[in-house]
Design an enzyme around this catalytic site. Sequence first.
Site, mmCIF file in Angstrom:
data_model
loop_
_atom_site.group_PDB
_atom_site.id
_atom_site.type_symbol
_atom_site.label_atom_id
_atom_site.label_comp_id
_atom_site.label_asym_id
_atom_site.label_seq_id
_atom_site.Cartn_x
_atom_site.Cartn_y
_atom_site.Cartn_z
ATOM 1 N N HIS A 7 0.830 -1.213 0.000
ATOM 2 C CA HIS A 7 0.000 0.000 0.000
ATOM 3 C C HIS A 7 0.857 1.253 0.000
ATOM 4 O O HIS A 7 2.046 1.212 0.292
ATOM 5 C CB HIS A 7 -0.962 0.038 1.204
ATOM 6 C CG HIS A 7 -0.302 0.048 2.555
ATOM 7 N ND1 HIS A 7 0.005 -1.101 3.245
ATOM 8 C CD2 HIS A 7 0.114 1.070 3.346
ATOM 9 C CE1 HIS A 7 0.568 -0.789 4.402
ATOM 10 N NE2 HIS A 7 0.657 0.521 4.490
ATOM 11 N N HIS A 79 4.054 7.103 3.786
ATOM 12 C CA HIS A 79 4.982 5.980 3.599
ATOM 13 C C HIS A 79 4.495 5.063 2.493
ATOM 14 O O HIS A 79 3.347 5.141 2.060
ATOM 15 C CB HIS A 79 5.198 5.194 4.898
ATOM 16 C CG HIS A 79 3.993 4.486 5.446
ATOM 17 N ND1 HIS A 79 3.138 5.052 6.368
ATOM 18 C CD2 HIS A 79 3.490 3.249 5.209
ATOM 19 C CE1 HIS A 79 2.177 4.196 6.681
ATOM 20 N NE2 HIS A 79 2.357 3.091 5.982
ATOM 21 N N GLU A 130 7.736 0.981 4.953
ATOM 22 C CA GLU A 130 7.198 -0.059 5.832
ATOM 23 C C GLU A 130 7.418 -1.392 5.140
ATOM 24 O O GLU A 130 7.214 -1.503 3.926
ATOM 25 C CB GLU A 130 5.700 0.192 6.042
ATOM 26 C CG GLU A 130 5.013 -0.842 6.932
ATOM 27 C CD GLU A 130 3.524 -0.558 7.140
ATOM 28 O OE1 GLU A 130 2.931 0.201 6.334
ATOM 29 O OE2 GLU A 130 2.957 -1.099 8.101
HETATM 30 CO CO CO Z 1 1.261 1.295 6.307
#
Ligand code: CO
Length: 134
Positions: A7, A79, A130
């Site tokens: 994502h 992020h 991440e």
């Molecule tokens: Co995230």
Amino acid sequence: MIGRLNHVAIAVPDLEAASATYRQVLGAKVSDPLPQPDHGVTVVFIELDNTKIELLHPMGETSPIQGFLDKNPSGGIHHVCYEVDDILAARDKLKAEGVRVLGNGEPKIGAHGKPVLFLHPKDFTGTLVELEQA
Ligand code: CO
């Protein structure tokens, strides 16, 4: 090591307005807001064919998103999340390469119920990364 883009997370000052933009203007499949008190955020998930967008809004006084919004009042990309097959092996390899792993270096359970780690933006051309266990 790096797998799929899981994502892209976007910090937003107005969750309702941002949700409406994705739902009505872009015609996306948009979830209801989901409070994540452990992470100090409320999240809206947007499902695309090939990945997800997560809208992040601060929750509580000490939210990690608040500082970002103070610097970027109209919101912005917070992020990107990449999948890895083995998060502990990925962490050990990255640490050996000199990458700074945030926090205590132990994976936490993220928004999708899977272990995640965050990597220092200065080690990835200014982007907070991440990693999520695939
Ligand atoms: Co995230």
